[in-house]
Structures are given as structure tokens and as C-alpha cells.
Design a protein around this motif. Structure first.
Motif: not given
Length: 633
Positions: A272-290, A323-329
Motif C-alpha cells: 500500500e501507498r503511505v504518506r509521511v507527515l508533516p513532510s508529505g513524502r510518499e512511498s510504498t510499504v515493503a514489509r511489516i515486521v513483528t 496516502a489517500d486519507s492523510p491527516p491535516d497539518t
């Protein structure tokens, strides 16, 4: 044929597996003093222990083993212990109790009923799904009942049980129960609590706790435990958009860079695409590690480490979001503030603010109003005191990602911390960003401070002289400026009395007004330093918090604190303006050193003892210090 010990071990494993699959309900008990909270919790713990024993009678010798598997089972505190604790008056903090039944696991926060411990109730309610509000059947709905109900609503609790307790002391009267529950229902509707279930109880006797009592044949509703086991809690965070505040950046080796934290909203999947806040940069989730291996999907409540397909600059406090539903800053907000300190809130005083995993500097402007939780009346106020609730504008020193508190408690709630004592002084719930937060932007300019420094031929500096009235600050500052002028330096002297004729003419001398006065002076001094000037700021500036804030705003290398140290007795003997005399006569209120405190600097760059140092000698010391700092040649 298996041995008895093997059967016991197998049964324990089966029980723990079944227990792990149970849902969990977090609830809070609250009410006025002596309404029976501790007795109720003790009875619930006792009954859950009995149920536990009934389920595992063959495993009694191993029950302690089951209770130490990290399940949160706590059977040590029963009725007598809790009652003794209450009678000794030592329950002043939030006490969390854990217990389980056949159908559910529970975490209950037991908070004191005294009004002065409202802050503890706020702490317990901040993570609760449901509130059990106790009312003594003999007393009915009290001010504390209304206070705790309002706070529960404010803090996002939507499910309430009105436990009309001690019904045995009013003859199990149906009329009393219906009168109290009817009165409470009207109040609950006013504050937006729609899911309220009233239950008649006697916690001491056990009526309607786990079984319907013969003493209330008129009651056909659920018992308390039936309701707690069956109430459906909406997972607002789980059903909302994905949110994960970054707790830390995990990089054990060069080939791995993950971002660890607890998911506080929604879900995320690999790819899935994710957005990093507050920078606004986007990327894709490669792994979810536990710790238990990689996942394809993670949901709210899970702690995970996420890796991305792109190298992005991410730090603690940033938020990963869909990425499609980020919070406001934003950096300016409106929100409710519950004040938790015995020291009043001072508008514009800088506090540390923790929101999510981010720590920022925050200031509260004068509250728009405070709320009387008994009448729900909104009244004008200039500050907040212990346990008061106000609607305020809050300003952060940087833009932060956020959601309204009603949408996500984790990204919409914050706490305020005193910068000097490190004590928590307030808790808040953001409602929305102020419009001006989005409409005001920094304008880029071509001529900067470095260019102005080259033009002036010397570096800029703010020399902040602080001390009691009559200590000699203005005399010393004037002498320093005279010498700097002779050296060809560009200077300006900001004097406390002169500022009061213009920039601070609308301010008095209350602590709140003093804070605002120094805030304004700090901004002026910062701009003058940016213009390349050497600024002499001569102000009593009695509070460390404001002087420290001035240092941070202006910049460590540009700020020089000079403590003009004069004993109160000496300053009062001088009294060149007759102010101490007026203060001693009661004509002048809030005068520093008499009826208002002076907080001496703990580590100033210079300390000048004016009982042994003349103004000329003091000026020599300051000029020499500026040379050592290479401000002047």
C-alpha cells in the motif's frame, strides 16, 4: 494413560488460548466520595476470582501459574483491602485493576472521587471505552456526578453505566431509582451521552452485580456484569484511516531501515501507498515486521516495524498515514484544555506539548471561555485554574499532523508539561485547525542576518539584563549602549518602563500580563537581532520560563543573560521610583519582590553584584564579554 500433571498442563494451555481470544473492555469507575467505587471493584474482582475457581477447580494448585502468564489477571485486591485503602485516604492516583470472566477481559481504572483529583479521572478516562458512574441512592445526582459525566463525554467515552448504588439503604425503592435515572438521563442528553444504561445496585450486598437480585423484583434489565460482558464497543480508531506515529527509527544494520510504532488508526497492508507527515513524502510499504515474523496486514493496536521501498527522511514524531486519507497539518488550533496544575495557566507562557510521539513547544492564548461543568454555562475568563476546562486557541512552534480528537484520540489528544518542573499541567483535545494556520506562510527574502552582519561590521546580540526593580539594570544598560555607540556599533536599548508606554501599554502587572509583556519584547528583540543590531533589553522579567523562552526564540548564540544581582533589602533602600513604598502600603499590587516572586537565573552568562560593582565596572564586564564572544572587535 496421560498423567494428572499432563492433563493439568494441557488444560492450562487451552484456557490461556481461549483467554487470549477474548475481547477486552477498558472502563473507568467514577463518582463522588463514598459512592462505593472501591467496594464495587472489589466485588467484581472477588466474583471474577470465584468464576475463575469454578472453571479450574481441578487446577487450584496451578491457578497462580495461570495468573502469571501476562494475561493481566489480578486477584490480590479484594473487598476488604480496597475498603481499607479508601478509609485511609491514600487512593489519590489512578489505580488500574485487571480481571477476566468467561466472556471478556477487563481493565478498570479506579479514580478518586474528590474534586481536586479530577486530573486523575481525566487520565483514567483517556483510554476508556465505557464509564461506570456511581451514584449514592440516598444522595442522587451530585456536582461530581455531572463533572465526571461531562469529562467522560469530552474525552470521547460514548457508553455510560449509571450505577445507582446503595439501594439497600433506601429499601430497594423503585421510585428512588427511577427518579435518579430520569434526572441523569436529562443531563446526559444535554452533554451528548446517548448510550446510558441505569442499573440498580448494592455493591456491598452484591445485588444485580452478577445475578439479578430478589430484592429488586421490579428490575428486568441486565446485571452490571451482563452489560459489561455484552456491550458492543465501536472501534473508531480501527475503522478509521491508517495512522502510525513513529516511535523510533530502527536500523540494526545497513541493509535494514524500519520505522517502529503502534498503529493508532485503521490498517495497513504490504504494497500500500503511505504518506509521511508533516513532510508529505510518499512511498510504498515493503514489509511489516513483528517479533513473531512478517505480516501481510497490521491493524490498530498492533506494534510493528514498517519498511518502505524508498529512502525517505523520517524521524521520531512523524506520522505514517494512508496516502489517500492523510491527516491535516497545522500549527494553530482550537481545542478543549483541562487544567491540572495548582498553578494557574498563564496565557502565552511556553509549555512543552506531547502529541502522539512528537514533543513541541506550545502556547495557549487567552481562553475563549471556560465551562461550568455543573450548569454547562460558558463564561469569559483570562486564565484557567486547577480542574477548570476551557476552550482555547493553542499555538505550536511547528506544523504537526493531527486529527480531531473525536476522530482519533491518539492524534487529537495532547498533554502540556511545565518546562521547569517537568510536571504535567494540562490535557487537551483538538477540535480543528485555525484557518489562519493555513493562510499564513513564511516569505523568502534575499537579504538575511548574515548579510546585515557584514554590513554593520559586528555580530548581532541580545544582552538581556534581569533583576529586581532598583537593581540598576537601566543604568548599566544605558552605559553599555553609550560605549558601544562610541565604538561605532549599531544598537538599541529596550527598557521596561519605556515599553510600557507603547508596546505594553494595555498590560498590567499580573503574572499573566508579565508573561505577555515579555513575549512581545522577545519578538521585538528577535527581529532587531535579525536586523543586525546589538540589543540591550532591560526588564525585571521575573520568571525563568519566559527568559528561557526568549533564549530559545532568539537563539543560544545570540542571547546573553546578565543577572543584575541586588539583594531585596538593598534594592528597597534605593527605591528610586518609590515603588517599594507603594507596594508595602498595599497601593501597588503584584510588585516583584514584595507580593510577586522573582526567580533568579540559575546559570546566566554574567552575574553582576551591584553591592560591590559600580555601573561603569559592570559595563566594562559586559563589553569584555561581548569581545570574548566575538560580537565586537
Amino acid at each position: 494413560m496421560p498423567r494428572q500433571s499432563e492433563l493439568i498442563a494441557e488444560d492450562i494451555e487451552q484456557y490461556l488460548e481461549r483467554h487470549a481470544r477474548k475481547s477486552m473492555l477498558r472502563f473507568i469507575t467514577c463518582g463522588s466520595v463514598d459512592d462505593g467505587k472501591s467496594t464495587l471493584i472489589g466485588r467484581m474482582l472477588y466474583e471474577s476470582k470465584m468464576l475463575f475457581d469454578d472453571q479450574l477447580t481441578a487446577l487450584e494448585k496451578d491457578s497462580r501459574k495461570v495468573g502469571t502468564q501476562g494475561d493481566g489477571l489480578d486477584f490480590a485486591l479484594l473487598v476488604d483491602g480496597l475498603a481499607a485503602e479508601r478509609e485511609q485516604g491514600i487512593t489519590i492516583d489512578v489505580a488500574y485493576r485487571y480481571f477476566t470472566t468467561e466472556r471478556r477481559k477487563f481493565v478498570v481504572a479506579d479514580t478518586p472521587g474528590h474534586e481536586q483529583y479530577t486530573r486523575n479521572m481525566v487520565t483514567g478516562a483517556s483510554t476508556a471505552d465505557l464509564a461506570v458512574i456511581l451514584v449514592d441512592a440516598r444522595k442522587g445526582v451530585l456536582a461530581q456526578t455531572r463533572r465526571h459525566s461531562f469529562l467522560a463525554s469530552l474525552l470521547g467515552i460514548r457508553h455510560v453505566v449509571l450505577a445507582v448504588n446503595k439501594l439497600d439503604l433506601v429499601g430497594y425503592s423503585q421510585e428512588v431509582f427511577e427518579r435518579i435515572s430520569g434526572e441523569y438521563a436529562e443531563f446526559a442528553a444535554e452533554i451528548g451521552l446517548s448510550d446510558v444504561v441505569a442499573i440498580p445496585l448494592s455493591a456491598y450486598v452484591g445485588d444485580n452485580l452478577t445475578e439479578r437480585s430478589d430484592n429488586t423484583p421490579w428490575w428486568t434489565g441486565p446485571t452490571l456484569m451482563d452489560h459489561l460482558e455484552s456491550v458492543e464497543i465501536e472501534d473508531e480508531a480501527g475503522s478509521g484511516p491508517f495512522r502510525m506515529p513513529v516511535q523510533w527509527v530502527n536500523r540494526p544494520h545497513l541493509d535494514f531501515r524500519g520505522f517502529s510504532g503502534r498503529i493508532v488508526g485503521g490498517a495497513v497492508r504490504v504494497g500500500e501507498r503511505v504518506r509521511v507527515l508533516p513532510s508529505g513524502r510518499e512511498s510504498t510499504v515493503a514489509r511489516i515486521v513483528t517479533m513473531d515474523g512478517d505480516l501481510q496486514e497490521a491493524i490498530a493496536g498492533q506494534s510493528v516495524t514498517i519498511t518502505l521501498t524508498d529512502e525517505i527522511d523520517i524521524s521520531r514524531g512523524d506520522v505514517l498515514a494512508g496516502a489517500d486519507s492523510p491527516p491535516d497539518t497545522a500549527d494553530q488550533f482550537e481545542g478543549h484544555v483541562v487544567w491540572m496544575s495548582e498553578h494557574e495557566m498563564l496565557p502565552e507562557r511556553p509549555y512543552l506539548c506531547q502529541i502522539g510521539t512528537m514533543t513541541v513547544q506550545a502556547r495557549i492564548t487567552r481562553p475563549k471561555y471556560k465551562i461550568n461543568v455543573n450548569t454547562l454555562e460558558k463564561t469569559a475568563t483570562s486564565t484557567l485554574v486547577l480542574n477548570e476546562i476551557g476552550m482555547c486557541n493553542i499555538s505550536f512552534d511547528r506544523r504537526v499532523p493531527f486529527d480531531a480528537y473525536t476522530e482519533n484520540r491518539e492524534t487529537g489528544g495532547f498533554i502540556l508539561i511545565d518546562r521547569i518542573t517537568n510536571a504535567t499541567v494540562g490535557a487537551g483535545m483538538l477540535t480543528h485547525a485555525l484557518r489562519r494556520s493555513h493562510n499564513i506562510h513564511w516569505q523568502t527574502v534575499d537579504i538575511d542576518a548574515e548579510a546585515r552582519t557584514r554590513l554593520n561590521g559586528h555580530r548581532s546580540q541580545v544582552v538581556w539584563l534581569t533583576g529586581l526593580s532598583g537593581s540598576g539594570k537601566s543604568t548599566i544598560a544605558n552605559e553599555v549602549e553609550r560605549r558601544l555607540y562610541a565604538l561605532g556599533c549599531h544598537t538599541y536599548l529596550l527598557d521596561g518602563d519605556n515599553i510600557r508606554h507603547g508596546l505594553g501599554r494595555d498590560l498590567g502587572f499580573t503574572p499573566a500580563d508579565r508573561v505577555e509583556n515579555i513575549r512581545r519584547v522577545t519578538e521585538v528583540a528577535r527581529l532587531m537581532a535579525d536586523a543586525g543590531l546589538i540589543v540591550l533589553a532591560s526588564f525585571i522579567s521575573p520568571f525563568r520560563a519566559e527568559r528561557n523562552a526568549a533564549r530559545e526564540a532568539i537563539g543560544e548564540g545570540l542571547f546573553c543573560e546578565v543577572h543584575v544581582d541586588t539583594p531585596l533589602g538593598v534594592a528597597e533602600q534605593r527605591d528610586p521610583k518609590g515603588l517599594y513604598k507603594k507596594a508595602r502600603q498595599g497601593v501597588l499590587e503584584n510588585f516583584t519582590g514584595v507580593d510577586s516572586p522573582y526567580e533568579a537565573p540559575e546559570s546566566p552568562e554574567l552575574r553582576i553584584d551591584t553591592t560591590t560593582t559600580s555601573p561603569a565596572e559592570a559595563a566594562d564586564q559586559i563589553i569584555e564579554h561581548l569581545r570574548r564572544r566575538r560580537v565586537i572587535a
